[in-house]
Motif scaffolding. Structure first.
Motif, short mmCIF file in Angstrom:
data_model
loop_
_atom_site.label_atom_id
_atom_site.label_comp_id
_atom_site.label_asym_id
_atom_site.label_seq_id
_atom_site.Cartn_x
_atom_site.Cartn_y
_atom_site.Cartn_z
N ASN A 1 0.82 -1.21 0.00
CA ASN A 1 0.00 0.00 0.00
C ASN A 1 0.85 1.26 0.00
N CYS A 2 1.80 1.37 0.95
CA CYS A 2 2.60 2.59 1.08
C CYS A 2 4.04 2.42 0.63
N CYS B 1 -0.68 0.31 7.91
CA CYS B 1 -1.68 0.22 6.83
C CYS B 1 -2.71 -0.86 7.13
N PHE C 1 0.55 -5.99 3.75
CA PHE C 1 0.51 -4.65 4.34
C PHE C 1 1.47 -4.55 5.53
N SER D 1 -5.74 1.33 6.79
CA SER D 1 -6.16 1.36 5.39
C SER D 1 -7.60 0.85 5.22
N GLN E 1 -8.64 -0.70 2.83
CA GLN E 1 -8.54 -2.00 2.18
C GLN E 1 -8.53 -3.15 3.19
#
Length: 266
Positions: free
Chosen positions: A51-52, A68, A64, A72, A74
């Motif tokens: 993600n990041c 996150c 993740f 997140s 998600q």
């Protein structure tokens, strides 16, 4: 041939058989072309959040980092439990993200893997979701305007259908051929609660899916790069997000999201 990069789930295209593509460092690798070849996966301990992008010592929820995973959208609870979705109320971890992804048309479906299961996905994720689950047949039974409604219908149907796939049986290609998906699809109307019957979609076409598999294993054992940093073997097939390595070992690509690997093909 040698490739390297961070793993993400394979992209899929419905064809006969399904075509799988893996993106590594900007290179699109058609994984079907590796079936029948000896492959080697090497992992040196580097994991980047999908993600990041930050380095993480451990992968959470298939790729993740921990922040996150916690923050997140998600990874919000309605990913696993769509009946808890609050997008239609303008709420959620990230209301803008929820509007884009969950305040959108969804379907409830029946998929035949080893058994017949009920599931939920965004309309735009058909047939990707079915392929990722390793289904060999699937069909829509209800179409709704947003995620919460799909989840509510799924919960109501769990008394009649499982919502789980036995991944070992699926990878051994164990099929209960006596189960007629068409009959279950037609009978779904009888078990959908009255308040949701308007969303029932009768007689939708059944999608049949073929996978690039040379031979199915008789026994299945999952292998992990976190426990075995070098994995090698003959790739004998792909189904769902799994690579079959010819001796019962299977490698789940999606479970290794963010792992930086070197892939060698002989």
């Amino acid at each position: 041939m040698n490739y390297e990069g961070n793993l993400r789930k394979m992209r899929t295209e419905l064809s006969s058989p399904v075509q799988y593509t893996l993106l590594l460092n900007g290179t699109s690798l058609i994984v079907n072309e590796l079936v029948g070849h000896q492959i080697k996966l090497e992992f040196e301990g580097r994991i980047n959040c999908i993600n990041c992008g930050r380095l993480t010592k451990k992968s959470f929820s298939q790729g993740f980092c921990y922040p996150c995973f916690i923050k997140s959208p998600q990874n919000s609870e309605c990913i696993i439990h769509p009946e808890r979705c609050r997008a239609h109320l303008g709420e959620g971890r990230d209301p803008a993200w929820e509007e884009q992804h969950h305040l959108q048309p969804h379907i409830v479906y029946l998929a035949q893997t080893d058994a017949i299961k009920v599931g939920v996905t965004r309309s735009t994720q058909v047939p990707t979701r079915w392929i990722d689950q390793g289904a060999w047949k699937a069909a829509t039974i209800a179409s709704v305007p947003y995620r919460y409604l799909a989840g509510a219908i799924e919960v109501a149907l769990k008394a009649n259908f499982t919502d789980k796939t036995n991944w070992r049986n699926m990878l051994k290609n164990e099929r209960k051929n006596e189960l007629n998906l068409t009959s279950f699809q037609q009978n779904a109307q009888d078990v959908i609660p009255e308040e949701f019957k308007e969303y029932y979609t009768p007689n939708t076409p059944i999608t049949e899916i073929e996978y690039p598999v040379l031979e199915y294993p008789k026994k299945v054992k999952s292998v992990l790069l976190s426990k075995q940093p070098t994995i090698k073997g003959r790739l004998t097939g792909i189904r769902g997000q799994y690579w079959m390595l010819g001796d019962g070992r299977v490698f789940n690509v999606r479970n290794h999201g963010g792992y930086y690997i070197q892939l060698s093909v002989a």
